[in-house]
Write a protein that holds these residues in place. Structure first.
Motif, PDB file in Angstrom:
ATOM      1  N   HIS A 101      27.256  30.383  68.192  1.00  0.00           N
ATOM      2  CA  HIS A 101      26.564  31.905  69.169  1.00  0.00           C
ATOM      3  C   HIS A 101      26.830  33.271  69.163  1.00  0.00           C
ATOM      4  CE1 HIS A 101      25.377  27.958  71.062  1.00  0.00           C
ATOM      5  NE2 HIS A 101      24.994  28.352  71.691  1.00  0.00           N
ATOM      6  N   PHE A 131      24.677  23.292  69.764  1.00  0.00           N
ATOM      7  CA  PHE A 131      23.301  24.050  68.696  1.00  0.00           C
ATOM      8  C   PHE A 131      23.187  23.550  67.803  1.00  0.00           C
ATOM      9  CE2 PHE A 131      27.669  24.014  66.267  1.00  0.00           C
ATOM     10  CZ  PHE A 131      27.076  24.601  65.115  1.00  0.00           C
ATOM     11  N   MET A 137      21.040  30.516  63.337  1.00  0.00           N
ATOM     12  CA  MET A 137      21.819  31.186  64.904  1.00  0.00           C
ATOM     13  C   MET A 137      23.363  31.029  63.922  1.00  0.00           C
ATOM     14  SD  MET A 137      23.096  30.718  68.507  1.00  0.00           S
ATOM     15  CE  MET A 137      23.593  28.414  67.564  1.00  0.00           C
TER      16      MET A 137
END
Length: 291
Positions: A101, A131, A137
């Motif tokens: 993140h 995730f 990302m």
């Protein structure tokens, strides 16, 4: 690493207690759940872990798990592990963990840890970090790892973290399906991907990805070998014998217990040296770095 002096290389050990940061009790219920799941409450410092492995003449790869975004727990500094590896370079290698993140800032940290701190690889835990491995990302961090052609360990399969907690502690197992790493292996061909653990309940998926993608490996941590799925032993003995690695998941499982059970788990004598040490030597390019 002076691997000639070692009987094995444990590719999967955890830094549990920081000697630099004050103890962070936030989210400690995850530790208690893991203690119950694994039947172990051992929480050594980094120095204690190193001493333990040095006494047994086993090399180790050590890392923390950065889950600050998902769990809100302060991570152990990657630099602390890197410094310990530098001071014990004859038998230890440091991997880093950066929460995906953190995006581009995480990529900057990865670059610095490689070039300034001597980090030799990275650890991701999709379930704990929250995730999908192929989520863009994470790509800025992957791009750095791929550029330097370093390995990255990804937790796969069931998670002892959160097991037994209400709602599993809010952690989602589906993030750790090994098939989700297939896209990563395609798009980052110079990053060596290590799928950690027997990937229950997706063992066949893990084997398929490793058979299809030559930059994918499997470490055997987190389970006693006597409980390994039979197909994992079969392929470790044959088509994947050069890309399977010894890992314990210390301190949740000790290398003594793992190696004792390994002796009687059905592995062929001729493949055991590769699993215990030689495959890790090749993956970490230890001989090349000594030239």
């Amino acid at each position: 690493m002076n691997h000639q002096d070692l009987i094995a290389i444990d590719f999967h050990t955890h830094a549990e207690v920081s000697c630099r940061n004050p103890f962070d009790s936030y989210g400690e219920e995850y530790d208690r759940a893991a203690d119950k799941y694994f039947g172990s409450a051992l929480r050594p410092t980094i120095a204690e872990t190193i001493a333990y492995y040095r006494e047994r003449k086993i090399g180790l790869v050590m890392f923390t798990v950065d889950s600050e975004a998902q769990l809100g727990r302060r991570r152990i500094p990657n630099e602390e592990i890197a410094d310990a590896a530098r001071e014990n370079s004859d038998m230890m290698v440091a991997f880093a963990s950066i929460d995906p993140h953190k995006g581009k800032m995480g990529a900057r940290e990865a670059e610095r840890l490689i070039t300034e701190c001597g980090v030799k690889g990275f650890k991701f835990h999709p379930t704990v970090q929250g995730f999908h491995p192929y989520d863009r990302m994470a790509w800025p961090i992957y791009e750095v790892i791929n550029h330097y052609k370093l390995p990255a360990i990804f937790h796969t399969g069931h998670s002892g973290i959160g097991s037994g907690m209400k709602c599993g502690g809010g952690l989602r197992l589906a993030y750790s399906n090994p098939m989700l790493l297939d896209d990563v292996a395609v798009d980052f061909g110079d990053m060596q991907i290590v799928m950690a653990h027997p990937s229950f309940p997706w063992q066949d998926e893990a084997i398929s990805v490793a058979l299809h993608k030559p930059n994918v490996w499997i470490d055997l941590s987190g389970w006693s070998p006597k409980y390994f799925p039979k197909q994992l032993v079969q392929y470790a003995n044959t088509l994947l014998k050069d890309r399977v690695l010894f890992g314990s998941d210390f301190p949740l499982i000790t290398p003594e217990r793992w190696m004792k059970d390994f002796e009687v788990a059905g592995f062929k004598p001729e493949v055991m040296p590769g699993i215990l040490k030689d495959n890790a030597v090749r993956l970490l390019e230890l001989d090349k770095k000594r030239d």
